[in-house]
Write a protein that holds these residues in place. Structure first.
Motif, PDB file in Angstrom:
ATOM      1  N   GLU A  34       0.833  -1.203   0.000  1.00 62.77           N
ATOM      2  CA  GLU A  34       0.000   0.000   0.000  1.00 62.77           C
ATOM      3  C   GLU A  34       0.866   1.251   0.000  1.00 62.77           C
ATOM      4  OE1 GLU A  34      -3.980  -1.324   2.430  1.00 62.77           O
ATOM      5  OE2 GLU A  34      -2.118  -1.145   3.559  1.00 62.77           O
ATOM      6  N   LEU A  35       1.928   1.234   0.786  1.00 65.57           N
ATOM      7  CA  LEU A  35       2.840   2.381   0.815  1.00 65.57           C
ATOM      8  C   LEU A  35       3.496   2.582  -0.543  1.00 65.57           C
ATOM      9  CD1 LEU A  35       4.486   1.724   4.283  1.00 65.57           C
ATOM     10  CD2 LEU A  35       3.092   3.700   3.694  1.00 65.57           C
ATOM     11  N   ALA A  36       3.848   1.486  -1.203  1.00 66.27           N
ATOM     12  CA  ALA A  36       4.470   1.597  -2.524  1.00 66.27           C
ATOM     13  C   ALA A  36       3.514   2.230  -3.530  1.00 66.27           C
ATOM     14  CB  ALA A  36       4.915   0.218  -3.010  1.00 66.27           C
ATOM     15  N   ARG A  37       2.240   1.863  -3.451  1.00 67.33           N
ATOM     16  CA  ARG A  37       1.264   2.465  -4.371  1.00 67.33           C
ATOM     17  C   ARG A  37       1.108   3.963  -4.091  1.00 67.33           C
ATOM     18  NH1 ARG A  37      -1.335  -2.587  -3.720  1.00 67.33           N
ATOM     19  NH2 ARG A  37      -2.636  -1.806  -2.007  1.00 67.33           N
ATOM     20  N   VAL A  38       1.127   4.344  -2.813  1.00 71.16           N
ATOM     21  CA  VAL A  38       1.054   5.774  -2.478  1.00 71.16           C
ATOM     22  C   VAL A  38       2.270   6.502  -3.029  1.00 71.16           C
ATOM     23  CG1 VAL A  38       1.081   7.454  -0.595  1.00 71.16           C
ATOM     24  CG2 VAL A  38      -0.343   5.400  -0.416  1.00 71.16           C
ATOM     25  N   ALA A  39       3.455   5.931  -2.848  1.00 68.59           N
ATOM     26  CA  ALA A  39       4.685   6.565  -3.344  1.00 68.59           C
ATOM     27  C   ALA A  39       4.638   6.740  -4.851  1.00 68.59           C
ATOM     28  CB  ALA A  39       5.896   5.722  -2.954  1.00 68.59           C
ATOM     29  N   ALA A  40       3.981   5.821  -5.541  1.00 68.77           N
ATOM     30  CA  ALA A  40       3.910   5.888  -7.002  1.00 68.77           C
ATOM     31  C   ALA A  40       2.856   6.867  -7.490  1.00 68.77           C
ATOM     32  CB  ALA A  40       3.622   4.504  -7.576  1.00 68.77           C
ATOM     33  N   GLN A  41       1.843   7.165  -6.659  1.00 65.44           N
ATOM     34  CA  GLN A  41       0.708   7.946  -7.138  1.00 65.44           C
ATOM     35  C   GLN A  41       0.640   9.364  -6.590  1.00 65.44           C
ATOM     36  OE1 GLN A  41      -2.656   5.499  -6.087  1.00 65.44           O
ATOM     37  NE2 GLN A  41      -2.010   3.814  -7.421  1.00 65.44           N
ATOM     38  N   ASP A  42       1.123   9.586  -5.358  1.00 66.45           N
ATOM     39  CA  ASP A  42       1.012  10.924  -4.771  1.00 66.45           C
ATOM     40  C   ASP A  42       1.949  11.897  -5.495  1.00 66.45           C
ATOM     41  OD1 ASP A  42      -0.250  11.950  -1.890  1.00 66.45           O
ATOM     42  OD2 ASP A  42       1.408  13.166  -2.616  1.00 66.45           O
ATOM     43  N   GLU A  43       1.503  13.137  -5.626  1.00 69.34           N
ATOM     44  CA  GLU A  43       2.277  14.132  -6.361  1.00 69.34           C
ATOM     45  C   GLU A  43       3.297  14.859  -5.497  1.00 69.34           C
ATOM     46  OE1 GLU A  43      -0.473  16.761  -8.168  1.00 69.34           O
ATOM     47  OE2 GLU A  43      -1.307  15.272  -9.552  1.00 69.34           O
ATOM     48  N   ASP A  44       3.229  14.706  -4.195  1.00 69.04           N
ATOM     49  CA  ASP A  44       4.127  15.413  -3.288  1.00 69.04           C
ATOM     50  C   ASP A  44       5.405  14.602  -3.085  1.00 69.04           C
ATOM     51  OD1 ASP A  44       4.897  17.416  -1.403  1.00 69.04           O
ATOM     52  OD2 ASP A  44       4.376  16.023   0.187  1.00 69.04           O
ATOM     53  N   THR A  45       6.551  15.219  -3.341  1.00 67.46           N
ATOM     54  CA  THR A  45       7.812  14.481  -3.258  1.00 67.46           C
ATOM     55  C   THR A  45       8.111  14.003  -1.848  1.00 67.46           C
ATOM     56  OG1 THR A  45       9.018  16.574  -3.010  1.00 67.46           O
ATOM     57  CG2 THR A  45       8.814  15.667  -5.233  1.00 67.46           C
ATOM     58  N   LEU A  46       7.711  14.770  -0.827  1.00 66.74           N
ATOM     59  CA  LEU A  46       7.980  14.342   0.538  1.00 66.74           C
ATOM     60  C   LEU A  46       7.179  13.088   0.875  1.00 66.74           C
ATOM     61  CD1 LEU A  46       8.515  16.631   3.558  1.00 66.74           C
ATOM     62  CD2 LEU A  46       7.201  14.541   3.839  1.00 66.74           C
ATOM     63  N   VAL A  47       5.914  13.035   0.441  1.00 66.81           N
ATOM     64  CA  VAL A  47       5.106  11.838   0.653  1.00 66.81           C
ATOM     65  C   VAL A  47       5.688  10.666  -0.123  1.00 66.81           C
ATOM     66  CG1 VAL A  47       2.834  10.798   0.262  1.00 66.81           C
ATOM     67  CG2 VAL A  47       2.995  13.116   1.173  1.00 66.81           C
ATOM     68  N   GLN A  48       6.150  10.930  -1.338  1.00 64.43           N
ATOM     69  CA  GLN A  48       6.771   9.867  -2.135  1.00 64.43           C
ATOM     70  C   GLN A  48       7.967   9.266  -1.410  1.00 64.43           C
ATOM     71  OE1 GLN A  48       7.794  11.840  -5.761  1.00 64.43           O
ATOM     72  NE2 GLN A  48       5.670  12.248  -6.336  1.00 64.43           N
ATOM     73  N   ASP A  49       8.868  10.123  -0.932  1.00 64.60           N
ATOM     74  CA  ASP A  49      10.066   9.633  -0.251  1.00 64.60           C
ATOM     75  C   ASP A  49       9.717   8.901   1.041  1.00 64.60           C
ATOM     76  OD1 ASP A  49      11.519  10.767  -2.259  1.00 64.60           O
ATOM     77  OD2 ASP A  49      12.213  12.485  -1.101  1.00 64.60           O
ATOM     78  N   LEU A  50       8.795   9.472   1.810  1.00 64.32           N
ATOM     79  CA  LEU A  50       8.402   8.877   3.078  1.00 64.32           C
ATOM     80  C   LEU A  50       7.838   7.478   2.869  1.00 64.32           C
ATOM     81  CD1 LEU A  50       7.728   9.185   6.165  1.00 64.32           C
ATOM     82  CD2 LEU A  50       5.506  10.085   5.419  1.00 64.32           C
ATOM     83  N   CYS A  51       6.903   7.353   1.925  1.00 61.59           N
ATOM     84  CA  CYS A  51       6.232   6.070   1.725  1.00 61.59           C
ATOM     85  C   CYS A  51       7.131   5.059   1.021  1.00 61.59           C
ATOM     86  CB  CYS A  51       4.940   6.282   0.940  1.00 61.59           C
ATOM     87  SG  CYS A  51       3.686   7.201   1.871  1.00 61.59           S
ATOM     88  N   ALA A  52       7.955   5.511   0.084  1.00 60.18           N
ATOM     89  CA  ALA A  52       8.863   4.580  -0.590  1.00 60.18           C
ATOM     90  C   ALA A  52       9.871   4.011   0.396  1.00 60.18           C
ATOM     91  CB  ALA A  52       9.576   5.286  -1.735  1.00 60.18           C
TER      92      ALA A  52
END
Length: 473
Positions: free
Chosen positions: A193-211
Protein backbone atom coordinates in the motif's frame (compact mmCIF):
# COMPACT_ATOMS: atom_id res chain seq x y z
CA UNK A 1 1.54 33.11 6.16
CA UNK A 2 -0.34 36.26 5.23
CA UNK A 3 -4.08 36.16 5.89
CA UNK A 4 -6.35 38.33 3.77
CA UNK A 5 -8.41 40.20 6.34
CA UNK A 6 -10.75 41.81 3.82
CA UNK A 7 -13.32 39.02 3.81
CA UNK A 8 -12.77 38.46 7.53
CA UNK A 9 -13.63 42.07 8.29
CA UNK A 10 -16.81 41.84 6.24
CA UNK A 11 -17.70 38.59 8.04
CA UNK A 12 -17.13 40.28 11.41
CA UNK A 13 -19.55 43.05 10.47
CA UNK A 14 -22.20 40.56 9.38
CA UNK A 15 -21.82 38.58 12.61
CA UNK A 16 -22.15 41.80 14.62
CA UNK A 17 -25.40 42.41 12.80
CA UNK A 18 -26.66 39.00 13.94
CA UNK A 19 -26.02 36.83 10.87
CA UNK A 20 -25.67 33.08 11.60
CA UNK A 21 -22.11 31.80 11.68
CA UNK A 22 -22.55 29.10 9.04
CA UNK A 23 -24.08 31.49 6.53
CA UNK A 24 -21.29 34.02 7.06
CA UNK A 25 -18.21 31.88 6.39
CA UNK A 26 -17.23 28.47 5.13
CA UNK A 27 -16.75 26.64 8.42
CA UNK A 28 -14.79 23.86 6.66
CA UNK A 29 -12.19 26.30 5.31
CA UNK A 30 -9.28 27.04 7.69
CA UNK A 31 -8.58 30.26 5.82
CA UNK A 32 -12.02 31.64 6.66
CA UNK A 33 -11.49 31.15 10.40
CA UNK A 34 -8.04 32.73 10.31
CA UNK A 35 -9.39 35.63 8.26
CA UNK A 36 -12.25 36.13 10.73
CA UNK A 37 -9.82 36.18 13.67
CA UNK A 38 -7.79 38.95 12.01
CA UNK A 39 -10.84 40.66 10.56
CA UNK A 40 -12.60 41.21 13.90
CA UNK A 41 -9.71 43.30 15.20
CA UNK A 42 -9.55 45.13 11.88
CA UNK A 43 -13.25 45.99 12.10
CA UNK A 44 -12.83 47.35 15.62
CA UNK A 45 -9.73 49.32 14.71
CA UNK A 46 -11.47 51.04 11.81
CA UNK A 47 -15.00 50.83 13.22
CA UNK A 48 -15.97 54.20 11.81
CA UNK A 49 -15.89 52.64 8.37
CA UNK A 50 -18.32 49.90 9.40
CA UNK A 51 -20.75 49.95 12.30
CA UNK A 52 -20.38 52.89 14.71
CA UNK A 53 -22.10 50.95 17.50
CA UNK A 54 -20.03 47.76 17.15
CA UNK A 55 -17.37 48.71 19.67
CA UNK A 56 -19.87 50.09 22.12
CA UNK A 57 -21.95 46.93 22.00
CA UNK A 58 -18.94 44.66 22.54
CA UNK A 59 -19.36 42.55 25.68
CA UNK A 60 -17.43 43.11 28.86
CA UNK A 61 -15.71 40.35 30.87
CA UNK A 62 -18.22 38.47 32.97
CA UNK A 63 -21.09 39.57 30.70
CA UNK A 64 -20.92 36.75 28.10
CA UNK A 65 -23.44 34.25 29.45
CA UNK A 66 -26.29 35.41 27.23
CA UNK A 67 -24.36 35.76 24.00
CA UNK A 68 -25.36 33.69 21.01
CA UNK A 69 -22.92 31.79 18.81
CA UNK A 70 -22.24 34.68 16.40
CA UNK A 71 -21.52 37.23 19.13
CA UNK A 72 -19.43 34.73 21.10
CA UNK A 73 -17.36 34.14 17.96
CA UNK A 74 -16.60 37.86 17.87
CA UNK A 75 -15.70 37.81 21.56
CA UNK A 76 -13.25 34.95 20.93
CA UNK A 77 -11.43 37.23 18.48
CA UNK A 78 -11.73 40.45 20.49
CA UNK A 79 -8.68 42.66 20.97
CA UNK A 80 -9.17 42.62 24.77
CA UNK A 81 -7.49 39.52 26.23
CA UNK A 82 -9.90 39.45 29.20
CA UNK A 83 -12.84 39.15 26.83
CA UNK A 84 -11.12 36.42 24.81
CA UNK A 85 -10.34 34.48 27.99
CA UNK A 86 -13.92 34.68 29.24
CA UNK A 87 -15.22 33.74 25.79
CA UNK A 88 -13.05 30.61 25.78
CA UNK A 89 -14.60 29.51 29.06
CA UNK A 90 -18.14 30.15 27.74
CA UNK A 91 -17.67 28.49 24.34
CA UNK A 92 -18.18 24.90 25.50
CA UNK A 93 -21.90 25.14 24.75
CA UNK A 94 -21.16 25.86 21.08
CA UNK A 95 -19.13 23.03 19.46
CA UNK A 96 -19.14 25.00 16.21
CA UNK A 97 -16.69 27.47 17.77
CA UNK A 98 -13.99 24.85 18.30
CA UNK A 99 -11.95 26.19 15.32
CA UNK A 100 -11.55 29.50 17.17
CA UNK A 101 -10.44 27.60 20.28
CA UNK A 102 -7.72 26.05 18.11
CA UNK A 103 -6.57 29.53 17.10
CA UNK A 104 -6.66 30.75 20.71
CA UNK A 105 -4.29 27.87 21.64
CA UNK A 106 -1.57 29.98 19.98
CA UNK A 107 -2.81 33.24 21.52
CA UNK A 108 -0.18 35.81 22.52
CA UNK A 109 -1.84 36.23 25.95
CA UNK A 110 -0.78 33.47 28.34
CA UNK A 111 -4.07 33.08 30.32
CA UNK A 112 -6.10 32.91 27.09
CA UNK A 113 -3.69 30.38 25.65
CA UNK A 114 -3.76 28.12 28.73
CA UNK A 115 -7.57 28.09 28.98
CA UNK A 116 -7.89 27.29 25.28
CA UNK A 117 -5.34 24.49 25.46
CA UNK A 118 -7.05 22.90 28.46
CA UNK A 119 -10.38 23.00 26.63
CA UNK A 120 -8.96 21.62 23.36
CA UNK A 121 -7.37 18.66 25.13
CA UNK A 122 -10.70 17.90 26.82
CA UNK A 123 -13.00 18.10 23.80
CA UNK A 124 -10.90 17.06 20.79
CA UNK A 125 -12.08 13.60 19.72
CA UNK A 126 -11.44 11.47 16.66
CA UNK A 127 -14.11 13.05 14.46
CA UNK A 128 -13.27 16.65 15.32
CA UNK A 129 -9.53 15.92 14.97
CA UNK A 130 -10.03 14.76 11.38
CA UNK A 131 -12.18 17.80 10.60
CA UNK A 132 -9.84 20.31 12.26
CA UNK A 133 -6.53 18.84 11.09
CA UNK A 134 -6.02 21.40 8.27
CA UNK A 135 -6.61 24.33 10.63
CA UNK A 136 -4.53 22.88 13.48
CA UNK A 137 -1.58 22.29 11.14
CA UNK A 138 -1.80 25.82 9.74
CA UNK A 139 -1.91 27.33 13.21
CA UNK A 140 0.99 25.03 14.08
CA UNK A 141 3.28 27.10 11.85
CA UNK A 142 2.83 30.08 14.17
CA UNK A 143 4.78 30.88 17.29
CA UNK A 144 3.28 28.91 20.19
CA UNK A 145 1.36 26.77 17.68
CA UNK A 146 3.02 23.43 18.42
CA UNK A 147 0.58 22.48 21.17
CA UNK A 148 -2.34 21.93 18.82
CA UNK A 149 -0.22 19.74 16.53
CA UNK A 150 0.89 17.68 19.52
CA UNK A 151 -2.69 17.09 20.69
CA UNK A 152 -3.77 16.29 17.12
CA UNK A 153 -1.06 13.65 16.89
CA UNK A 154 -2.06 12.12 20.24
CA UNK A 155 -5.66 11.74 19.09
CA UNK A 156 -4.98 10.52 15.54
CA UNK A 157 -2.41 7.96 16.66
CA UNK A 158 -5.39 6.04 18.02
CA UNK A 159 -7.18 6.28 14.69
CA UNK A 160 -7.74 3.31 12.41
CA UNK A 161 -6.62 3.29 8.80
CA UNK A 162 -10.23 3.93 7.75
CA UNK A 163 -10.39 7.08 9.90
CA UNK A 164 -7.08 8.40 8.53
CA UNK A 165 -8.09 7.65 4.95
CA UNK A 166 -9.95 10.97 4.75
CA UNK A 167 -6.66 12.79 5.38
CA UNK A 168 -4.69 10.68 2.89
CA UNK A 169 -6.57 12.35 0.03
CA UNK A 170 -6.74 15.87 1.49
CA UNK A 171 -5.95 18.61 -1.04
CA UNK A 172 -3.63 20.24 1.53
CA UNK A 173 -0.25 18.49 1.18
CA UNK A 174 0.68 19.42 4.78
CA UNK A 175 -2.29 17.36 5.98
CA UNK A 176 -1.35 14.41 3.75
CA UNK A 177 2.24 14.50 5.01
CA UNK A 178 1.08 14.52 8.63
CA UNK A 179 -1.36 11.66 8.06
CA UNK A 180 1.16 9.47 6.26
CA UNK A 181 3.78 10.09 8.95
CA UNK A 182 1.29 8.85 11.54
CA UNK A 183 0.38 5.86 9.36
CA UNK A 184 4.05 4.94 8.92
CA UNK A 185 4.84 5.37 12.62
CA UNK A 186 1.82 3.26 13.58
CA UNK A 187 2.42 0.69 10.81
CA UNK A 188 -1.16 1.06 9.57
CA UNK A 189 -0.27 0.51 5.90
CA UNK A 190 1.27 -2.59 4.39
CA UNK A 191 4.42 -2.20 2.25
CA UNK A 192 2.46 -2.76 -0.96
CA UNK A 193 0.00 0.00 0.00
CA UNK A 194 2.84 2.38 0.82
CA UNK A 195 4.47 1.60 -2.52
CA UNK A 196 1.26 2.47 -4.37
CA UNK A 197 1.05 5.77 -2.48
CA UNK A 198 4.68 6.57 -3.34
CA UNK A 199 3.91 5.89 -7.00
CA UNK A 200 0.71 7.95 -7.14
CA UNK A 201 1.01 10.92 -4.77
CA UNK A 202 2.28 14.13 -6.36
CA UNK A 203 4.13 15.41 -3.29
CA UNK A 204 7.81 14.48 -3.26
CA UNK A 205 7.98 14.34 0.54
CA UNK A 206 5.11 11.84 0.65
CA UNK A 207 6.77 9.87 -2.14
CA UNK A 208 10.07 9.63 -0.25
CA UNK A 209 8.40 8.88 3.08
CA UNK A 210 6.23 6.07 1.73
CA UNK A 211 8.86 4.58 -0.59
CA UNK A 212 11.39 4.41 2.24
CA UNK A 213 8.83 2.86 4.60
CA UNK A 214 7.72 0.35 1.95
CA UNK A 215 11.27 -0.87 1.39
CA UNK A 216 12.11 -1.23 5.08
CA UNK A 217 12.39 -4.77 6.46
CA UNK A 218 11.24 -6.51 3.28
CA UNK A 219 12.03 -10.18 3.37
CA UNK A 220 10.07 -12.62 1.20
CA UNK A 221 9.94 -12.78 -2.59
CA UNK A 222 6.20 -12.14 -2.80
CA UNK A 223 6.52 -8.93 -0.80
CA UNK A 224 9.25 -7.69 -3.13
CA UNK A 225 7.04 -8.34 -6.12
CA UNK A 226 4.12 -6.38 -4.68
CA UNK A 227 6.32 -3.46 -3.63
CA UNK A 228 8.73 -3.17 -6.56
CA UNK A 229 6.15 -3.21 -9.34
CA UNK A 230 4.48 0.12 -8.42
CA UNK A 231 7.82 1.72 -7.54
CA UNK A 232 9.48 0.79 -10.82
CA UNK A 233 6.54 2.05 -12.87
CA UNK A 234 6.03 5.31 -10.95
CA UNK A 235 6.08 8.64 -12.78
CA UNK A 236 8.32 10.24 -10.16
CA UNK A 237 12.05 9.73 -10.85
CA UNK A 238 12.79 9.69 -7.11
CA UNK A 239 10.35 6.83 -6.59
CA UNK A 240 11.61 4.86 -9.59
CA UNK A 241 15.20 5.32 -8.42
CA UNK A 242 14.30 3.89 -5.00
CA UNK A 243 12.86 0.83 -6.70
CA UNK A 244 15.86 0.42 -9.01
CA UNK A 245 18.34 0.64 -6.13
CA UNK A 246 16.38 -2.05 -4.27
CA UNK A 247 16.67 -4.50 -7.18
CA UNK A 248 20.10 -5.49 -5.90
CA UNK A 249 18.81 -6.25 -2.40
CA UNK A 250 15.87 -8.10 -3.93
CA UNK A 251 18.25 -10.39 -5.84
CA UNK A 252 17.12 -9.05 -9.23
CA UNK A 253 20.00 -6.83 -10.35
CA UNK A 254 19.62 -7.95 -13.97
CA UNK A 255 16.33 -5.99 -14.17
CA UNK A 256 18.25 -2.75 -13.62
CA UNK A 257 19.64 -2.94 -17.16
CA UNK A 258 16.31 -1.88 -18.64
CA UNK A 259 16.54 1.36 -16.62
CA UNK A 260 19.93 2.37 -18.02
CA UNK A 261 18.08 4.36 -20.67
CA UNK A 262 15.45 5.87 -18.35
CA UNK A 263 14.39 9.44 -19.10
CA UNK A 264 15.64 10.55 -15.65
CA UNK A 265 19.34 11.10 -14.96
CA UNK A 266 18.80 10.03 -11.33
CA UNK A 267 17.27 6.70 -12.33
CA UNK A 268 20.00 6.08 -14.92
CA UNK A 269 22.68 6.70 -12.28
CA UNK A 270 21.03 4.24 -9.87
CA UNK A 271 20.71 1.66 -12.64
CA UNK A 272 24.40 2.00 -13.50
CA UNK A 273 25.28 1.45 -9.85
CA UNK A 274 23.25 -1.79 -9.69
CA UNK A 275 24.62 -3.05 -13.03
CA UNK A 276 28.18 -2.43 -11.89
CA UNK A 277 27.54 -4.35 -8.68
CA UNK A 278 26.57 -7.29 -10.87
CA UNK A 279 29.85 -6.93 -12.76
CA UNK A 280 28.36 -5.29 -15.84
CA UNK A 281 29.71 -2.38 -17.88
CA UNK A 282 27.06 0.30 -18.46
CA UNK A 283 29.30 2.20 -20.90
CA UNK A 284 29.60 -0.89 -23.14
CA UNK A 285 25.81 -1.31 -23.01
CA UNK A 286 25.32 2.29 -24.10
CA UNK A 287 27.85 1.98 -26.91
CA UNK A 288 26.12 -1.11 -28.24
CA UNK A 289 22.76 0.65 -28.28
CA UNK A 290 24.12 3.81 -29.92
CA UNK A 291 25.83 1.85 -32.71
CA UNK A 292 22.95 -0.52 -33.50
CA UNK A 293 22.25 -0.19 -37.23
CA UNK A 294 18.94 1.43 -38.17
CA UNK A 295 17.70 1.46 -34.59
CA UNK A 296 14.61 3.61 -34.93
CA UNK A 297 13.64 2.67 -31.37
CA UNK A 298 16.84 3.98 -29.80
CA UNK A 299 15.84 5.48 -26.40
CA UNK A 300 17.05 9.07 -25.93
CA UNK A 301 18.16 8.10 -22.43
CA UNK A 302 20.71 5.69 -23.89
CA UNK A 303 22.30 8.52 -25.86
CA UNK A 304 22.78 10.89 -22.94
CA UNK A 305 23.65 7.93 -20.72
CA UNK A 306 26.71 7.26 -22.86
CA UNK A 307 27.89 10.82 -22.29
CA UNK A 308 27.27 10.51 -18.55
CA UNK A 309 29.60 7.55 -18.09
CA UNK A 310 31.67 7.43 -21.30
CA UNK A 311 34.83 9.11 -22.52
CA UNK A 312 35.52 11.96 -24.93
CA UNK A 313 36.28 9.39 -27.62
CA UNK A 314 32.62 8.32 -27.44
CA UNK A 315 31.69 11.58 -29.14
CA UNK A 316 32.38 9.75 -32.39
CA UNK A 317 29.31 7.61 -31.71
CA UNK A 318 27.12 10.65 -31.04
CA UNK A 319 27.84 12.71 -34.15
CA UNK A 320 25.93 10.35 -36.51
CA UNK A 321 22.91 10.55 -34.21
CA UNK A 322 22.45 14.26 -35.01
CA UNK A 323 20.52 13.11 -38.09
CA UNK A 324 18.46 10.45 -36.31
CA UNK A 325 14.75 10.53 -37.21
CA UNK A 326 13.71 10.87 -33.54
CA UNK A 327 13.90 14.43 -32.22
CA UNK A 328 14.58 13.20 -28.69
CA UNK A 329 17.64 11.29 -29.87
CA UNK A 330 18.95 14.32 -31.76
CA UNK A 331 18.46 16.56 -28.72
CA UNK A 332 20.22 14.11 -26.39
CA UNK A 333 23.06 13.70 -28.86
CA UNK A 334 23.66 17.47 -28.76
CA UNK A 335 23.47 17.43 -24.96
CA UNK A 336 25.87 14.50 -24.87
CA UNK A 337 28.42 16.24 -27.06
CA UNK A 338 28.26 19.25 -24.78
CA UNK A 339 28.71 17.05 -21.70
CA UNK A 340 31.76 15.44 -23.30
CA UNK A 341 33.14 18.89 -24.19
CA UNK A 342 33.12 18.02 -27.89
CA UNK A 343 30.55 20.53 -29.14
CA UNK A 344 31.88 21.84 -32.46
CA UNK A 345 30.16 25.11 -33.37
CA UNK A 346 30.36 24.68 -37.14
CA UNK A 347 28.95 21.15 -37.07
CA UNK A 348 26.19 22.00 -34.61
CA UNK A 349 25.12 25.29 -36.17
CA UNK A 350 22.77 23.72 -38.78
CA UNK A 351 20.75 22.19 -35.95
CA UNK A 352 19.50 25.65 -34.98
CA UNK A 353 17.15 25.24 -37.95
CA UNK A 354 15.89 21.87 -36.70
CA UNK A 355 12.07 21.67 -36.72
CA UNK A 356 12.03 20.27 -33.15
CA UNK A 357 12.08 22.88 -30.40
CA UNK A 358 13.93 20.56 -28.01
CA UNK A 359 16.79 20.10 -30.45
CA UNK A 360 17.06 23.85 -31.01
CA UNK A 361 17.11 24.54 -27.26
CA UNK A 362 19.91 22.04 -26.67
CA UNK A 363 21.85 23.40 -29.62
CA UNK A 364 21.60 26.96 -28.34
CA UNK A 365 22.93 25.88 -24.95
CA UNK A 366 25.80 23.98 -26.58
CA UNK A 367 26.69 26.98 -28.76
CA UNK A 368 26.64 29.61 -26.01
CA UNK A 369 30.41 29.38 -25.31
CA UNK A 370 30.99 29.95 -29.05
CA UNK A 371 28.35 32.66 -29.52
CA UNK A 372 30.85 35.30 -30.67
CA UNK A 373 32.14 32.98 -33.38
CA UNK A 374 28.72 32.67 -35.06
CA UNK A 375 27.80 35.07 -37.90
CA UNK A 376 25.76 37.89 -36.42
CA UNK A 377 23.72 38.52 -39.59
CA UNK A 378 22.91 34.80 -39.84
CA UNK A 379 21.56 34.85 -36.29
CA UNK A 380 19.70 38.14 -36.73
CA UNK A 381 17.89 36.75 -39.77
CA UNK A 382 16.55 33.97 -37.50
CA UNK A 383 14.92 36.49 -35.17
CA UNK A 384 12.51 37.66 -37.88
CA UNK A 385 8.79 37.36 -36.97
CA UNK A 386 8.08 34.70 -39.61
CA UNK A 387 10.56 32.32 -37.99
CA UNK A 388 9.28 29.77 -35.39
CA UNK A 389 9.22 31.06 -31.83
CA UNK A 390 11.72 28.51 -30.54
CA UNK A 391 14.18 29.54 -33.26
CA UNK A 392 13.73 33.27 -32.56
CA UNK A 393 14.34 32.63 -28.87
CA UNK A 394 17.46 30.52 -29.48
CA UNK A 395 18.92 33.04 -31.89
CA UNK A 396 18.25 35.92 -29.49
CA UNK A 397 19.84 33.98 -26.64
CA UNK A 398 23.03 33.59 -28.66
CA UNK A 399 23.00 37.21 -29.85
CA UNK A 400 22.43 38.47 -26.31
CA UNK A 401 25.48 36.50 -25.16
CA UNK A 402 27.67 38.40 -27.63
CA UNK A 403 27.18 41.76 -25.84
CA UNK A 404 28.04 44.96 -27.67
CA UNK A 405 26.03 46.60 -30.38
CA UNK A 406 24.97 43.27 -31.89
CA UNK A 407 23.15 42.30 -28.69
CA UNK A 408 21.46 45.71 -28.50
CA UNK A 409 20.44 45.52 -32.16
CA UNK A 410 18.84 42.10 -31.64
CA UNK A 411 17.02 43.12 -28.46
CA UNK A 412 15.60 46.33 -29.92
CA UNK A 413 14.49 44.44 -33.01
CA UNK A 414 12.47 42.05 -30.85
CA UNK A 415 10.67 44.76 -28.88
CA UNK A 416 7.79 44.39 -31.34
CA UNK A 417 7.90 40.59 -31.56
CA UNK A 418 4.45 38.95 -31.69
CA UNK A 419 5.28 36.82 -28.64
CA UNK A 420 4.74 38.70 -25.37
CA UNK A 421 7.35 36.75 -23.37
CA UNK A 422 9.99 37.28 -26.01
CA UNK A 423 9.18 41.00 -26.09
CA UNK A 424 9.56 41.11 -22.31
CA UNK A 425 12.94 39.33 -22.38
CA UNK A 426 14.11 41.65 -25.12
CA UNK A 427 13.07 44.70 -23.10
CA UNK A 428 14.92 43.41 -20.04
CA UNK A 429 18.00 42.85 -22.18
CA UNK A 430 17.87 46.45 -23.43
CA UNK A 431 17.50 47.79 -19.90
CA UNK A 432 20.56 45.95 -18.59
CA UNK A 433 22.67 46.67 -21.69
CA UNK A 434 25.96 48.53 -21.27
CA UNK A 435 28.65 49.20 -23.85
CA UNK A 436 31.27 46.44 -23.95
CA UNK A 437 34.95 47.21 -23.53
CA UNK A 438 35.75 46.50 -27.21
CA UNK A 439 33.08 48.86 -28.59
CA UNK A 440 34.18 52.01 -30.34
CA UNK A 441 32.77 55.16 -28.79
CA UNK A 442 30.41 57.49 -30.60
CA UNK A 443 28.67 54.78 -32.68
CA UNK A 444 25.63 56.51 -34.19
CA UNK A 445 23.76 53.20 -34.48
CA UNK A 446 23.87 52.81 -30.70
CA UNK A 447 22.27 56.23 -30.25
CA UNK A 448 19.54 55.35 -32.74
CA UNK A 449 18.82 52.02 -31.02
CA UNK A 450 18.65 53.66 -27.60
CA UNK A 451 16.28 56.29 -28.93
CA UNK A 452 14.01 53.56 -30.34
CA UNK A 453 13.83 52.02 -26.87
CA UNK A 454 13.58 55.25 -24.87
CA UNK A 455 10.22 54.15 -23.43
CA UNK A 456 12.16 51.60 -21.34
CA UNK A 457 14.29 54.23 -19.59
CA UNK A 458 13.90 57.37 -17.58
CA UNK A 459 15.45 60.45 -19.19
CA UNK A 460 18.31 60.35 -16.70
CA UNK A 461 19.19 56.68 -17.37
CA UNK A 462 18.95 57.17 -21.13
CA UNK A 463 21.38 60.09 -21.01
CA UNK A 464 23.76 58.05 -18.86
CA UNK A 465 23.67 55.11 -21.31
CA UNK A 466 24.49 57.44 -24.16
CA UNK A 467 27.39 58.99 -22.26
CA UNK A 468 28.72 55.48 -21.54
CA UNK A 469 28.60 54.84 -25.29
CA UNK A 470 30.53 58.03 -26.02
CA UNK A 471 27.47 59.88 -27.34
CA UNK A 472 26.09 63.25 -26.37
CA UNK A 473 23.40 62.89 -23.70
Amino acid sequence: MRIDTGDGTAAAVRLAEGAPLRSTLDVADPGDWLALDAGVREAVRYRSRFLPEWEHSAPLPGDLTQLGESRLALALCHRDGRIRQEAVCRSTRYPGLLPLIVIRCADWAGPVREHARRLLREVLDMDSAVDLAPLILRVGRRDRGAFGVEVLGEVLRRASQARLAALFTAPDRTVRRFAYRLAVDSRLLRPAELARVAAQDEDTLVQDLCATAALTDLRDEEAYEDVLRPLLTARSPRTRSAGVTTLRRAGRPEQAESFLSDRSALVRACARYVVRQLGGDPAAWYRQRCTAPDDAELPPGAVIGLAECGHRADAGLLWPLLTHPAAGVRARAVAGLRALDRADAERLRPLLDDPAAGVVRETAVALLPSAKELPADWLLERTRPERPRHLRLAAFRLLDARDGVVALRAAVGLLEDPDMKLRTWAGQSVQRWHPSADMRGGDAEVGELLDRSRHLFSDYVLRRRKREAGLDG
